[in-house]
Design an enzyme around this catalytic site. Structure first.
Site, PDB file in Angstrom:
ATOM      1  N   ASP A  58      -6.300  -6.958   4.109  1.00  0.00           N
ATOM      2  CA  ASP A  58      -7.445  -6.286   3.486  1.00  0.00           C
ATOM      3  C   ASP A  58      -8.382  -7.335   2.890  1.00  0.00           C
ATOM      4  O   ASP A  58      -9.601  -7.309   3.109  1.00  0.00           O
ATOM      5  CB  ASP A  58      -6.943  -5.338   2.397  1.00  0.00           C
ATOM      6  CG  ASP A  58      -8.085  -4.644   1.667  1.00  0.00           C
ATOM      7  OD1 ASP A  58      -9.003  -4.178   2.352  1.00  0.00           O
ATOM      8  OD2 ASP A  58      -8.064  -4.598   0.425  1.00  0.00           O
ATOM      9  N   TYR A  65       0.823  -1.214   0.000  1.00  0.00           N
ATOM     10  CA  TYR A  65       0.000   0.000   0.000  1.00  0.00           C
ATOM     11  C   TYR A  65       0.860   1.268   0.000  1.00  0.00           C
ATOM     12  O   TYR A  65       0.411   2.308  -0.458  1.00  0.00           O
ATOM     13  CB  TYR A  65      -0.901   0.034   1.245  1.00  0.00           C
ATOM     14  CG  TYR A  65      -2.234  -0.632   1.063  1.00  0.00           C
ATOM     15  CD1 TYR A  65      -2.329  -1.945   0.609  1.00  0.00           C
ATOM     16  CD2 TYR A  65      -3.409   0.045   1.374  1.00  0.00           C
ATOM     17  CE1 TYR A  65      -3.562  -2.556   0.470  1.00  0.00           C
ATOM     18  CE2 TYR A  65      -4.644  -0.566   1.233  1.00  0.00           C
ATOM     19  CZ  TYR A  65      -4.716  -1.852   0.777  1.00  0.00           C
ATOM     20  OH  TYR A  65      -5.942  -2.464   0.641  1.00  0.00           O
ATOM     21  N   LYS A 104       3.207 -15.471   1.959  1.00  0.00           N
ATOM     22  CA  LYS A 104       3.372 -16.156   0.672  1.00  0.00           C
ATOM     23  C   LYS A 104       4.875 -16.408   0.539  1.00  0.00           C
ATOM     24  O   LYS A 104       5.525 -16.004  -0.436  1.00  0.00           O
ATOM     25  CB  LYS A 104       2.796 -15.278  -0.451  1.00  0.00           C
ATOM     26  CG  LYS A 104       2.693 -15.973  -1.794  1.00  0.00           C
ATOM     27  CD  LYS A 104       1.606 -17.020  -1.887  1.00  0.00           C
ATOM     28  CE  LYS A 104       1.682 -17.747  -3.217  1.00  0.00           C
ATOM     29  NZ  LYS A 104       0.753 -18.904  -3.294  1.00  0.00           N
ATOM     30  N   ASP A 120      -3.034 -18.232   0.097  1.00  0.00           N
ATOM     31  CA  ASP A 120      -4.067 -18.892  -0.723  1.00  0.00           C
ATOM     32  C   ASP A 120      -4.770 -19.976   0.095  1.00  0.00           C
ATOM     33  O   ASP A 120      -6.003 -20.090   0.091  1.00  0.00           O
ATOM     34  CB  ASP A 120      -3.480 -19.451  -2.028  1.00  0.00           C
ATOM     35  CG  ASP A 120      -2.196 -20.251  -1.851  1.00  0.00           C
ATOM     36  OD1 ASP A 120      -1.638 -20.263  -0.737  1.00  0.00           O
ATOM     37  OD2 ASP A 120      -1.747 -20.872  -2.837  1.00  0.00           O
ATOM     38  N   ASP A 178     -12.242  -9.100   4.580  1.00  0.00           N
ATOM     39  CA  ASP A 178     -13.557  -9.085   3.923  1.00  0.00           C
ATOM     40  C   ASP A 178     -14.155 -10.492   3.899  1.00  0.00           C
ATOM     41  O   ASP A 178     -15.369 -10.670   4.093  1.00  0.00           O
ATOM     42  CB  ASP A 178     -13.455  -8.556   2.484  1.00  0.00           C
ATOM     43  CG  ASP A 178     -13.668  -7.050   2.400  1.00  0.00           C
ATOM     44  OD1 ASP A 178     -13.385  -6.363   3.400  1.00  0.00           O
ATOM     45  OD2 ASP A 178     -14.116  -6.553   1.345  1.00  0.00           O
TER      46      ASP A 178
HETATM   47  C1  IPM Z   1     -10.317  -1.246   4.251  1.00  0.00           C
HETATM   48  C2  IPM Z   1     -10.626  -0.592   2.921  1.00  0.00           C
HETATM   49  C3  IPM Z   1      -9.486   0.358   2.551  1.00  0.00           C
HETATM   50  C4  IPM Z   1      -8.229  -0.467   2.433  1.00  0.00           C
HETATM   51  C5  IPM Z   1      -9.725   1.207   1.293  1.00  0.00           C
HETATM   52  C6  IPM Z   1     -11.004   1.989   1.380  1.00  0.00           C
HETATM   53  C7  IPM Z   1      -8.555   2.096   0.987  1.00  0.00           C
HETATM   54  O1  IPM Z   1     -10.849  -1.556   1.949  1.00  0.00           O
HETATM   55  O2  IPM Z   1     -10.160  -0.507   5.243  1.00  0.00           O
HETATM   56  O3  IPM Z   1     -10.241  -2.466   4.300  1.00  0.00           O
HETATM   57  O4  IPM Z   1      -7.960  -1.042   1.369  1.00  0.00           O
HETATM   58  O5  IPM Z   1      -7.480  -0.528   3.416  1.00  0.00           O
HETATM   59 MG    MG Z   2     -10.881  -3.565   2.682  1.00  0.00          MG
END
Ligand code: IPM
Ligand code: MG
Length: 360
Positions: A248, A141, A192, A224, A252
Site C-alpha cells: 500500500d 489488514y 522487514k 525501509d 503510492d
Molecule cells: C489502496 C487504498 C486502500 C488500501 C484503502 C482505500 C482502504 O489506499 O487501494 O491502496 O489501503 O488498500
Molecule cells: Mg493505498
C-alpha cells in the site's frame, strides 16, 4: 459469449472517472465486438447512504456473478465519523476478501510526455517501468485479533495483527514470479525480516518458491531501504513483491515517480484471473464533482481488465496507445498540466482517448 462487468463507481471522483472509462470501453465494445455488458451497483459511502452498509449483499452477488469488476474509488470526509465496520473502505476490503483477490498488480510506468510532471529529476525516472505485486487479502489488514480495549489502568489500547500463513505467501510468490518471467526476470521481495517473524517466514517462502523459477533473479530488500531506493534509483527494479501494508505504502511512492497518482491503474486477481480493476488513487473528495479529475488511471485499469481477465491483448494495446496519443496531443488534466500544454476536463480527456481510438 457475453461477458459481464460489474461497475462500482463509488464515491468522490469515482463516478466521474468511471464514466470516462466506460466511454472508452463502450467504443471498443462496438468497434471490436467484445460482447461486454455492464451492470452498476453501489459500494462505499454511496452504498452506506442507500442501504446502511458499504458492501450490500446485492453488490457482492453482482460481483460474484460478473466476469470482472470495475471500481472507481470509495470514501470521503462525510463518512469518516462512522464506526469502522461500516466505513466505505470496509466495502473495498470486503470485496477484495470475499472475491479472493489476493494478487494486486500495480504497474508504475512513466510516460515520456510526463517526465517533467514528476517531482524527481528526469534522469532518475525517465524510462521507468516497474510492477509492484502487493498481497491483498492477508497481513495486517485482515489479521486477527484486532481491536481496541481498555487496559486495567484505564488507558485505551488498540492492536492489529500482522499474520501470514505459508500458503498465502506461496500463492503470491507464484503470481509474482510468473509476472517476472514475462518481464525482465528480476524479482525483489520486500520485507522487514530483521525485525518481524512474519516477514522472516515471508523471506523463507519466497526463497523456496524461487527455486522453481531458476530463470528469475530473486533478491530481498528491507522495506525501509526499498522506500529509499524507490526515490533514489527506481529503475533498478523490475518486479517488486510485498505484503499488503508495505505494498500500500510503496505503491503510492511509486505512483509519484510517474508524475501523478492519477496515472496508475491496478488489477486485483484471484487464482483464476478473475479480477477487479481500479485506479490506485482514492476518491479525492476535495476535487469531486468539479470535472477536473484525471480519468487515465481508470481508463488504463480497463486496459488491464481486457488484458488479464478477457485475454483481449489487442484491445488493451489499443487503449494504451490511445492514452499515449492523447498525451502526444498535449491534452492534460490539472494534475499533469505543465506550461505549453492544453488543460482539459475529465470528460475532455476521455473524449481525447476515444478520438485517438477512432483514429487508430
Ligand atoms: C489502496 C487504498 C486502500 C488500501 C484503502 C482505500 C482502504 O489506499 O487501494 O491502496 O489501503 O488498500
Ligand atoms: Mg493505498
Amino acid at each position: 459469449m457475453t461477458r459481464k462487468i460489474a461497475v462500482l463507481a463509488g464515491d468522490g471522483i469515482g463516478p466521474e472517472i468511471v464514466a470516462e472509462a466506460i466511454k472508452v470501453l463502450s467504443f471498443l465494445n462496438t468497434d471490436m465486438n467484445l460482447d461486454l455488458v455492464f451492470e452498476n451497483a453501489l459500494i462505499g459511502g454511496a452504498a452506506y447512504d442507500a442501504f446502511g452498509t458499504p458492501l450490500p449483499q446485492q453488490t457482492l452477488n453482482l460481483c460474484k456473478n460478473a466476469d470482472a469488476v470495475l471500481l472507481g474509488a470509495v470514501g470521503g470526509p462525510k463518512w469518516e465519523p462512522l464506526a469502522h465496520a461500516v466505513r466505505p473502505e470496509r466495502g473495498l476490503l470486503g470485496i477484495r476478501s470475499e472475491l479472493g483477490l489476493f494478487s494486486n498488480l500495480r504497474p508504475a510506468i512513466l510516460y515520456p510526455q510526463l517526465v517533467d510532471a514528476s517531482t524527481l529529476k528526469p534522469e532518475v525516472v525517465s524510462g521507468l517501468d516497474l510492477m509492484i505485486v502487493r498481497e491483498l487479502t492477508g497481513g495486517i489488514y485482515f489479521g486477527q485479533p484486532r481491536g481496541t480495549r481498555i487496559m486495567e489502568n484505564g488507558e485505551r489500547q488498540a492492536f492489529n495483527t500482522k499474520i501470514y500463513s505459508e500458503s498465502e505467501i506461496r500463492r503470491i510468490a507464484h503470481s509474482a514470479f510468473k509476472i517476472a518471467q514475462k518481464r525482465n526476470k528480476k524479482l525483489c521481495s520486500v520485507d522487514k525480516a530483521n525485525v518481524l517473524e512474519v516477514t522472516e517466514l515471508w523471506r523463507e517462502v519466497m526463497t523456496e518458491v524461487g527455486k522453481e523459477y531458476p530463470d528469475v533473479q530473486l533478491s530481498h530488500m528491507y522495506v525501509d531501504n526499498a522506500a529509499m531506493q524507490l526515490v533514489r534509483a527506481p529503475k533498478q527494479f523490475d518486479v517488486m513483491v510485498t505484503t499488503n501494508m508495505f505494498g500500500d505504502i510503496l505503491s503510492d511512492t511509486a505512483a509519484m515517480l510517474t508524475g501523478s497518482i492519477g496515472m496508475l491503474p491496478s488489477a486485483s486477481l484471484d487464482a483464476n484471473a478473475k479480477g477487479m480493476y481500479e485506479p490506485i488513487h482514492g476518491s479525492a473528495p476535495d476535487i469531486a464533482g468539479k470535472g477536473i479529475a484525471n480519468p487515465l488511471a481508470t481508463i488504463l485499469s480497463v486496459a488491464m481488465m481486457l488484458r488479464y481477465t478477457f485475454n483481449e491483448a489487442a484491445a488493451a494495446d489499443r487503449i494504451e496507445q490511445a492514452v499515449n496519443s492523447a498525451l502526444d496531443a498535449k491534452v492534460r488534466t490539472a494534475d499533469i498540466y505543465s506550461e505549453g500544454m492544453i488543460k482539459v476536463s475529465t470528460s475532455e480527456m476521455g473524449d481525447a482517448v476515444v478520438n485517438a481510438l477512432k483514429g487508430a
